[in-house]
Design an enzyme around this catalytic site. Structure first.
Site, PDB file in Angstrom:
ATOM      1  N   GLY A   1     -13.237  -2.637   6.070  1.00 41.20           N
ATOM      2  CA  GLY A   1     -13.952  -3.838   5.611  1.00 41.20           C
ATOM      3  C   GLY A   1     -13.127  -5.092   5.845  1.00 41.20           C
ATOM      4  O   GLY A   1     -13.663  -6.148   6.196  1.00 41.20           O
ATOM      5  N   ASP A   2     -11.828  -4.987   5.666  1.00 41.20           N
ATOM      6  CA  ASP A   2     -10.946  -6.142   5.901  1.00 41.20           C
ATOM      7  C   ASP A   2     -10.925  -6.482   7.390  1.00 41.20           C
ATOM      8  O   ASP A   2     -10.927  -7.662   7.764  1.00 41.20           O
ATOM      9  CB  ASP A   2      -9.535  -5.841   5.407  1.00 41.20           C
ATOM     10  CG  ASP A   2      -9.519  -5.494   3.937  1.00 41.20           C
ATOM     11  OD1 ASP A   2     -10.388  -6.000   3.198  1.00 41.20           O
ATOM     12  OD2 ASP A   2      -8.656  -4.703   3.530  1.00 41.20           O
TER      13      ASP A   2
ATOM     14  N   ASP B   1       0.841  -1.200   0.000  1.00 46.26           N
ATOM     15  CA  ASP B   1       0.000   0.000   0.000  1.00 46.26           C
ATOM     16  C   ASP B   1       0.874   1.248   0.000  1.00 46.26           C
ATOM     17  O   ASP B   1       1.681   1.448   0.916  1.00 46.26           O
ATOM     18  CB  ASP B   1      -0.892   0.023   1.255  1.00 46.26           C
ATOM     19  CG  ASP B   1      -2.107  -0.874   1.126  1.00 46.26           C
ATOM     20  OD1 ASP B   1      -2.378  -1.371   0.011  1.00 46.26           O
ATOM     21  OD2 ASP B   1      -2.776  -1.079   2.151  1.00 46.26           O
TER      22      ASP B   1
ATOM     23  N   LEU C   1     -21.767  -1.096   6.408  1.00 44.21           N
ATOM     24  CA  LEU C   1     -22.339   0.228   6.108  1.00 44.21           C
ATOM     25  C   LEU C   1     -21.505   1.358   6.692  1.00 44.21           C
ATOM     26  O   LEU C   1     -22.040   2.432   6.997  1.00 44.21           O
ATOM     27  CB  LEU C   1     -23.767   0.284   6.678  1.00 44.21           C
ATOM     28  CG  LEU C   1     -24.740  -0.773   6.143  1.00 44.21           C
ATOM     29  CD1 LEU C   1     -25.957  -0.903   7.059  1.00 44.21           C
ATOM     30  CD2 LEU C   1     -25.189  -0.419   4.733  1.00 44.21           C
TER      31      LEU C   1
HETATM   32  O1  RIB Z   1      -9.358  -2.893   1.623  1.00 43.34           O
HETATM   33  C1  RIB Z   1      -8.221  -2.097   1.632  1.00 43.34           C
HETATM   34  C2  RIB Z   1      -7.175  -2.681   0.732  1.00 43.34           C
HETATM   35  O2  RIB Z   1      -7.663  -2.642  -0.593  1.00 43.34           O
HETATM   36  C3  RIB Z   1      -5.876  -1.919   0.722  1.00 43.34           C
HETATM   37  O3  RIB Z   1      -4.938  -2.470   1.615  1.00 43.34           O
HETATM   38  C4  RIB Z   1      -5.447  -1.991  -0.716  1.00 43.34           C
HETATM   39  O4  RIB Z   1      -4.288  -2.690  -0.851  1.00 43.34           O
HETATM   40  C5  RIB Z   1      -6.586  -2.635  -1.481  1.00 43.34           C
HETATM   41  O5  RIB Z   1      -6.299  -3.935  -1.790  1.00 43.34           O
END
Ligand code: RIB
Length: 308
Positions: free
Chosen positions: A255-256, A15, A224
């Protein structure tokens, strides 16, 4: 630590995050004084989120043989994530993402070049079958090619392993993928794109969820943002409010964080309602810190927030 075993099939990308007042228009250059380089990629972030809240995690992916690939290996060594099924393609490159965080709103916009992971095939997933069969939960997303995600879901389903598809970023999906999904976790944009109806309100989110249930998904959680999450399954609908864990500094990777936490809670045997709340707590903490993988909280922090 260690009771929940998760397998994540997804991407690592480096990133490259910039924060500024606004994006340039085409042909323009703008200056900013904020830049960070760090580990990212939706699958990798989810793996790290899951690991930090207590799971044993195996990651399935592909890297180039380069400096960003070395960053990935070092990250997995430090976090204690198994990268035995992370292969390398010396003829390609490790993925990278351009991330722009708007200073005023702390919202983000992202461009991803997946690199070597785009060459992953269903046969590569078959080779990692033993890792999938050994897990309680498989999580995958759409930064890997759709046939790859589909094969992961299929192997997990055949082995009785619970399946999560985080349909991010949204791309057209074959209809036969939906019945392989136990838990579908789109955000509003992905729910809109995949359902064909705009998702702005809780009612919209429920209508989108209904369309996914009708296609064969077992449960849908629409995330959301500051409104939390909406869960819909055969038992009904529930709105889970977001957790306020402090000042929001960067929503990238929220979200992750949700998906990693949600996967662990399911693998620990919680029901989908409790797992949704757990995922929201992980996300609520992650947005109080900069970055994606580096912002994922520890189990102690999540437990304190949930019991507070
Ligand atoms: O969800 C965020 C991620 O989306 C970031 O880390 C970026 O690398 C993209 O994959």
């Amino acid at each position: 630590m260690g009771s929940a075993r998760i397998v994540v099939l997804g991407t690592f990308v480096a990133d490259l995050s910039f924060r500024g007042d606004r994006l340039p228009v085409m042909g323009e250059t703008v200056m900013t004084d904020y830049f960070r380089l760090g580990p990212g990629g939706k699958g990798s972030n989810q793996a790290i989120a899951a690991r930090r809240v207590g799971a044993e995690v195996t990651f399935i992916s592909r890297l180039g043989r380069d400096a960003f690939g070395a960053l990935a290996r070092e990250t997995y060594r430090r976090e204690g994530i198994s990268d035995a099924w992370v292969s390398e393609d010396a003829d390609s490159y490790t993925g990278a993402a351009f991330i722009f965080v708007e200073a005023a709103s702390r919202q983000n916009t992202i461009v991803v070049a997946p690199g070597a992971v785009a060459g992953l095939s269903p046969a590569d997933v078959d080779r990692a079958g033993e890792a999938i069969r050994a897990a309680r939960v498989l999580a995958t997303n759409l930064e890997v090619p759709v046939p790859v995600a589909r094969r992961g879901l299929e192997l997990a389903r055949q082995a009785g392993v619970a399946t999560i598809l985080n349909p991010a970023p949204a791309v057209p999906l074959p209809e036969d993928i939906y019945p392989l999904v136990d838990f579908l976790t789109p955000n509003e944009i992905e729910a809109s794109a995949l359902s064909g109806r705009e998702v702005c309100t809780l009612d919209d989110a429920e209508a989108a969820a209904d369309s996914f249930l009708a296609r064969g998904v077992r449960a849908v959680v629409v995330t959301l943002g500051e409104k939390g999450a909406l869960l819909k399954d055969a038992a009904g609908v529930q709105h889970v409010p977001a957790f306020r864990a402090g000042t929001v500094v960067d929503t990238t990777g929220a979200g992750d964080a949700f998906n990693g936490g949600f996967a662990v809670a399911l693998a620990e045997g919680r029901d989908v309602r409790a797992a949704t709340r757990f995922g929201c707590a992980v996300a609520g903490l992650s947005v109080t810190r900069e970055g994606t993988a580096p912002s994922m909280p520890s189990r102690d922090e999540v437990d304190r927030l949930l019991s507070g």
